[in-house]
Design an enzyme around this catalytic site. Structure first.
Site, mmCIF file in Angstrom:
data_model
loop_
_atom_site.group_PDB
_atom_site.id
_atom_site.type_symbol
_atom_site.label_atom_id
_atom_site.label_comp_id
_atom_site.label_asym_id
_atom_site.label_seq_id
_atom_site.Cartn_x
_atom_site.Cartn_y
_atom_site.Cartn_z
ATOM 1 N N ARG A 1 0.671 -1.465 -0.449
ATOM 2 C CA ARG A 1 0.178 0.086 0.009
ATOM 3 C C ARG A 1 0.662 0.623 -0.285
ATOM 4 O O ARG A 1 0.832 2.221 -0.823
ATOM 5 C CB ARG A 1 -1.106 0.259 1.038
ATOM 6 C CG ARG A 1 -2.229 -1.303 1.396
ATOM 7 C CD ARG A 1 -2.325 -0.839 2.749
ATOM 8 N NE ARG A 1 -4.047 0.166 2.349
ATOM 9 C CZ ARG A 1 -4.873 0.407 3.065
ATOM 10 N NH1 ARG A 1 -4.965 -0.207 4.321
ATOM 11 N NH2 ARG A 1 -5.958 1.560 2.946
ATOM 12 N N CYS B 1 -1.494 6.195 8.855
ATOM 13 C CA CYS B 1 -1.498 5.014 7.956
ATOM 14 C C CYS B 1 -2.809 4.871 7.906
ATOM 15 O O CYS B 1 -2.878 6.023 7.209
ATOM 16 C CB CYS B 1 -2.114 3.424 9.727
ATOM 17 S SG CYS B 1 -3.454 4.144 10.859
#
Length: 280
Positions: free
Chosen positions: A175, A233
């Site tokens: 990611r 995050c």
């Protein structure tokens, strides 16, 4: 106070005169619901707290898990029996990253003694300690939320920290690089951020790594004693485990949390995005 507690120490404290309040915060991004696992069995006396509904505000412009309104958080914590005079222990059934969200919110709200169960529910069971399915009815707590006791970043602050300090991206490597993005509008990372996957804070047994190991880990990422540091995050949940891990490693000043995280940053097409292995 050491932010982690072992199952054995928690069991001893639960048998004491001033037992801690225990929060079960099991949650998984793709399900199944943590409430179902709680109903099947939990640490005796533990109260289930839902991440989506109790430990976050409504998803929207602020991201997928924005910080809850102080009054709403206070109502949740008081209903769970939380008091300023009693410790609170949070646990999940994975790597501690969801329990860290509860720990961080309690710190942000001004609670003096929150902790995370080292190894979570799996470690409790592995130690042969009792579980129950009975839902407790705790006496209402009196904890008053005083927001702002932990540092928080907005998008501009996160960008500045990525340039002038160390901004740690707690998401999985794929990611971070932009190879995949299963949830948010755009793939990649905040320019200048360094990948520090939250999964690296624990060992194969689910227990948190030793303080000296975590200190060496963060030193390799460029975090020094006086380095301004923050974390983000996907939505502000697992980044709290970076902040917890830094404290376990011995850092005295808490790292800042970009609460909206990538789910907030990626909503605005005007914000730059970097891809690949390098911070950019």
């Amino acid at each position: 106070m050491q932010p982690l507690i072992t199952p054995e120490d928690l069991a001893a404290q639960l048998d004491g005169d001033q037992p801690p309040v225990v929060l079960d915060v099991r949650w998984r991004l793709g399900g199944p619901p943590g409430a179902d696992s709680y109903a099947e069995g939990h640490i005796p006396g533990a109260v289930f707290v839902d991440l989506d509904n109790d430990l976050a505000g409504e998803p929207g412009e602020g991201g997928r898990h924005p910080l809850p309104e102080p009054a709403a958080l206070q109502a949740v914590l008081q209903a769970a029996g939380v008091r300023a005079s009693r410790p609170v222990v949070a646990y999940d059934d994975a790597d501690g990253s969801v329990a860290a969200r509860a720990w961080w919110l309690l710190r942000w709200a001004g609670h003096p003694a929150p902790r995370v169960l080292d190894g979570g529910y799996a470690a409790w069971q592995a130690a042969g300690l009792p579980v129950e399915s009975t839902v407790p009815q705790p006496e209402r707590g009196d904890f008053v939320v005083r927001p702002g006791q932990m540092p928080v970043l907005d998008a501009e602050g996160a960008a500045e920290l990525a340039r002038e300090g160390v901004l740690l991206d707690a998401r999985a490597h794929a990611r971070y690089t932009g190879e995949t993005e299963p949830v948010d509008p755009r793939a990649g990372h905040i320019p200048g951020a360094i990948n520090a996957p939250f999964s690296e804070h624990v060992g194969a047994d689910g227990r948190w790594r030793a303080p000296e190991e975590l200190a060496a880990h963060f030193a390799e990422l460029g975090v020094g004693d006086d380095t301004p540091v923050g974390a983000y995050c996907g939505s502000g949940v697992t980044a709290t485990s970076v902040i917890l891990a830094l404290e376990v490693a011995g850092r005295s000043e808490p790292a800042a949390l970009y609460a909206g995280s990538w789910s907030h940053w990626s909503r605005d097409p005007r914000r730059p995005v970097a891809t690949g292995d390098q911070p950019g």
